[in-house]
Write an enzyme that holds these catalytic residues in place. Structure first.
Site: not given
Length: 277
Positions: A98, A228, A257
């Site tokens: 991320s 995601d 995610h």
């Protein structure tokens, strides 16, 4: 050996550095608003396979200083350069999730020759999240304004909502929900500073990593789930893989995610295969 360094502007950066000093190095970069603890599963897995594993708490996160300034991608990268210089890391593999994937991209583009051997971007924010004329597939600014408003109003509840909902796909029908995973996400988030976390929303959503990705020549693996809900697949993974000079894209059908946590049994062996290739 100390588990912290102090940056030139006086910020304490906490890190873990475990495993044999002469072993191959994997450096893990966490997402927002978490800490090095988010990599516990991967750290133990790669220690078992004979690697030296390193993970730090970004400034304003975890056990590092709760900074009111410098909560931007250039300063995060400067902190990382200071840490990797202090440890004199050579030929390290940098793995980012991320926001941490953005940090990896910017660091790898600026690192001294010989510091980075491979990069991995997992569910990562590059090339850029924010919707614009140049990036029509991005998320509108109102999404991130909503994050900021929710954080400012009741950070503790916001973090419960993120972890129990879209982050791990626990809001999907039939999802196998882990209360421990939710609680651990919340614990990590609340360890960090509210101001740093607020500022970091701008850093992860508005930083353009296009030029960074173009500069990276080392082998790269881009891993992204097509469900995601935090960093939408179509505007992230495939675009990053195209911009990197030497990248492979691996798409995970239906994965969320936070797939490195709840699907570690799949992600870890894939990471290991790339690391050893």
């Amino acid at each position: 050996m100390s588990d912290t360094i102090t940056t030139p502007d006086g910020v304490t950066i906490y890190f873990k550095d475990w495993g044999p000093r002469d072993a191959p190095i994997i450096f893990f970069h966490h997402g927002w608003p978490l800490s090095a603890d988010d990599w516990d599963n991967q750290i133990l897995f790669f220690l078992h396979h004979g690697f030296r594993v390193i993970a730090h708490d970004r400034r304003g996160h975890g056990r590092s200083t709760q900074t009111s300034t410098g909560n931007d991608m250039d300063t995060y990268t400067a902190d990382l350069i200071a840490l990797t210089d202090a440890l004199d890391l050579k030929n390290a593999i940098h793995v980012g999730h991320s926001t941490g994937g953005g940090e990896v991209a910017r660091y790898a583009a600026r690192a001294k020759p010989g510091r980075v051997s491979k990069v991995v971007l997992i569910s990562s924010v590059p090339p850029i999240m924010l919707k614009s004329a140049k990036n029509p597939g991005g998320l509108p600014i109102e999404v991130f304004d909503g994050f900021r408003a929710a954080l400012a109003a009741n950070r503790a509840q916001f973090y419960v909502d993120v972890a129990s909902g879209p982050f791990y796909g626990f809001n999907r029908p039939g999802a196998k929900v882990s209360q421990g995973v939710i609680d651990n996400w919340w614990r990590q988030g609340m360890m960090g500073g509210a101001k740093a976390h607020y500022d970091c929303i701008k850093a992860f959503s508005e930083t353009d990593f296009t030029d960074d990705l173009k500069k990276i020549a080392v082998p790269a693996l881009v891993m992204h789930g097509d469900d995601d809900q935090v960093v939408p697949y179509a505007d992230a993974g495939p675009l990053s893989a195209k911009l990197l000079k030497n990248a492979k894209l691996k798409t995970y059908k239906g994965y969320p995610h936070g797939m490195a946590t709840i699907h570690a049994d799949v992600i870890n062996p894939d990471l290991l295969a790339f690391v050893k290739s």
